[in-house]
Design an enzyme around this catalytic site. Structure first.
Site, PDB file in Angstrom:
ATOM      1  N   LEU A  98      11.259 -20.718  -3.899  1.00 45.52           N
ATOM      2  CA  LEU A  98      10.280 -19.763  -3.380  1.00 45.52           C
ATOM      3  C   LEU A  98       9.041 -19.833  -4.254  1.00 45.52           C
ATOM      4  O   LEU A  98       9.144 -19.881  -5.477  1.00 45.52           O
ATOM      5  CB  LEU A  98      10.856 -18.343  -3.402  1.00 45.52           C
ATOM      6  CG  LEU A  98       9.872 -17.201  -3.092  1.00 45.52           C
ATOM      7  CD1 LEU A  98       9.461 -17.227  -1.624  1.00 45.52           C
ATOM      8  CD2 LEU A  98      10.482 -15.840  -3.458  1.00 45.52           C
TER       9      LEU A  98
ATOM     10  N   HIS B 273       3.295   3.514  -8.932  1.00 44.47           N
ATOM     11  CA  HIS B 273       3.170   2.074  -9.145  1.00 44.47           C
ATOM     12  C   HIS B 273       4.439   1.508  -9.785  1.00 44.47           C
ATOM     13  O   HIS B 273       4.892   0.410  -9.438  1.00 44.47           O
ATOM     14  CB  HIS B 273       1.959   1.777 -10.031  1.00 44.47           C
ATOM     15  CG  HIS B 273       0.647   2.157  -9.408  1.00 44.47           C
ATOM     16  ND1 HIS B 273       0.313   1.790  -8.127  1.00 44.47           N
ATOM     17  CD2 HIS B 273      -0.411   2.862  -9.896  1.00 44.47           C
ATOM     18  CE1 HIS B 273      -0.899   2.258  -7.841  1.00 44.47           C
ATOM     19  NE2 HIS B 273      -1.352   2.914  -8.890  1.00 44.47           N
TER      20      HIS B 273
ATOM     21  N   ASP C 107       0.828  -1.204   0.000  1.00 40.84           N
ATOM     22  CA  ASP C 107       0.000   0.000   0.000  1.00 40.84           C
ATOM     23  C   ASP C 107       0.860   1.251   0.000  1.00 40.84           C
ATOM     24  O   ASP C 107       1.913   1.280   0.651  1.00 40.84           O
ATOM     25  CB  ASP C 107      -0.903  -0.011   1.241  1.00 40.84           C
ATOM     26  CG  ASP C 107      -2.013   1.021   1.168  1.00 40.84           C
ATOM     27  OD1 ASP C 107      -2.324   1.490   0.054  1.00 40.84           O
ATOM     28  OD2 ASP C 107      -2.569   1.354   2.220  1.00 40.84           O
TER      29      ASP C 107
END
Length: 245
Positions: free
Chosen positions: A134, A40, A23
């Site tokens: 991962l 962004h 956020d």
């Protein structure tokens, strides 16, 4: 070049699964007089750094809240910019992720995504399916409430068809109908930007997650911030409703 990460003083096991609500991109850009989409873009750099840091810290699963089901309400120009960033990220990062043993998995409602994005996701998942270092889970067009409703609907269909008895419906059955089936629940949920809510993210799965709220905006979140959150997690006493020692 990645910076060394200062490890916690006590060598304890890291969380197996970390989930992050990324956020603050828009506020980061606004504070600098820049368009939101540039925030962004800066956030993508933070994604890259955190993914690499997870490998160094021994974290097995990383889930990133990339785009919520509610984010479709944002201005069309911003949504289009976010989707272009997703395309760019997959195309640019896929080979490196694959080489480094990262498996990509996407959860969320793909019916609202452009066909070329759906195809890119399928390619990324197929190319990295057998990787084990991962697992990078991207929550895209995702909403926790919708996920639970969809699971309940499919369970109800099985009950109506006689394939499942109502008395056999338990937490394991519900979990097996969620999009995260096969993925352990997050041990640690991190939210950046100082906001302190889950915002419809992994509502079922985070029932016993440790929550850490970080004041930094997502583009400023670093590998060291992740290590600090892991250190805080390791200092907590997880009792899962019990009384502890």
């Amino acid at each position: 070049m990645s910076q060394p990460i200062a490890s916690p003083a006590v060598a304890l096991a890291p969380p197996r699964h970390v989930a992050i609500i990324m956020d603050g991109n828009g506020r980061w850009a606004k504070a600098r007089g820049l368009p939101r989409n540039l925030g962004h873009r800066q956030g993508v750099d933070a994604v890259r750094e955190v993914v690499r840091a997870c490998k160094r810290l021994g974290i097995e699963y990383l889930t990133l809240y990339a785009f919520s089901s509610e984010n479709w309400k944002r201005p069309q120009s911003e949504v289009a910019g976010l989707m272009d960033l997703l395309r760019l990220y997959i195309r640019r990062e896929l080979d490196e992720l694959a080489r480094n043993g990262v498996s990509i998995r996407v959860i969320g409602n793909r019916s609202r995504l452009a066909p070329d994005i759906v195809a890119l996701i399928a390619e990324a998942e197929a190319k990295t399916r057998d990787n084990r270092t991962l697992t990078l889970v991207i929550a895209l067009s995702y909403g926790g409430q919708d996920e639970i409703v969809d699971a309940c609907r499919r369970i109800a269909e099985r009950v109506a068809a006689g394939a499942l008895r109502p008395e056999d419906v338990d937490t394991n059955v519900v979990a097996s109908h969620l999009q995260t089936v096969g993925i352990p629940d997050p041990d640690l949920v991190i939210r950046t930007s100082g906001e302190q809510r889950l915002s419809n993210f992994l509502l079922w799965q985070s029932a016993y997650s440790e929550l850490i709220f970080v004041d930094k905006l997502w583009p400023d979140f670093s590998a060291q911030d992740l290590a600090d959150a892991v250190g805080e997690f390791q200092r907590r006493d997880r009792r899962y409703g019990g009384s502890g020692a």
